[in-house]
Design a protein around this motif. Structure first.
Motif: not given
Length: 138
Positions: A4-10, A48-66
């Motif tokens: 499983i691969l994770a991406i912190d995209y900026g 490499e074999r990869v089953e899934a990719v996690l991609i960060g979802e940036p949110k503000q403290m109130n849960g709204e998208p940043s």
């Protein structure tokens, strides 16, 4: 077992983390310029074999998208068009940068080393992935 691969995209940099083949441990893989992410992933998926990719979802403290959410949403759309068969999991990335910075302090890194924003992005991706693995096990 595939990884499983994770991406912190900026806007400028992208931190990448990956699991071991047993999907037990998350480790930082690298930080790359964001404009090279798709090419990097094409090369990585070819090796490499990869089953899934996690991609960060940036949110503000109130849960709204940043403010950076629209940039990442565009990346997710582009990613899904290039890799239509890859499972994408969006994960909350709130506090990962702060946790990454604290991890650097706790690890005894010098002030100069802690200024390496690329390392913060890589550690953030690792934290997202390890948190996902912990929740997946229960």
């Amino acid at each position: 077992m595939p990884r499983i691969l994770a991406i912190d995209y900026g806007k400028k940099r992208t931190g990448i983390a990956v699991t071991d083949e047993l999907q037990i441990i998350a480790s930082g893989l690298t930080t790359i310029p964001s404009h090279t992410t798709i090419d990097f992933l094409k090369d990585y998926f070819a090796k490499e074999r990869v089953e899934a990719v996690l991609i960060g979802e940036p949110k503000q403290m109130n849960g709204e998208p940043s403010e950076s959410a629209s940039i990442i949403k565009g990346f997710v759309t582009h990613f899904s068009n290039i890799f239509p068969d890859m499972k994408v999991v969006r994960v909350d990335e709130r506090f990962t940068s702060k946790m990454a910075f604290q991890t650097m302090i706790d690890s005894g890194l010098s002030k100069k080393q802690r200024q390496n924003k690329g390392l913060i992005d890589e550690i953030s991706a690792t934290i997202m992935l390890q948190d996902y693995l912990s929740r997946k096990m229960y």
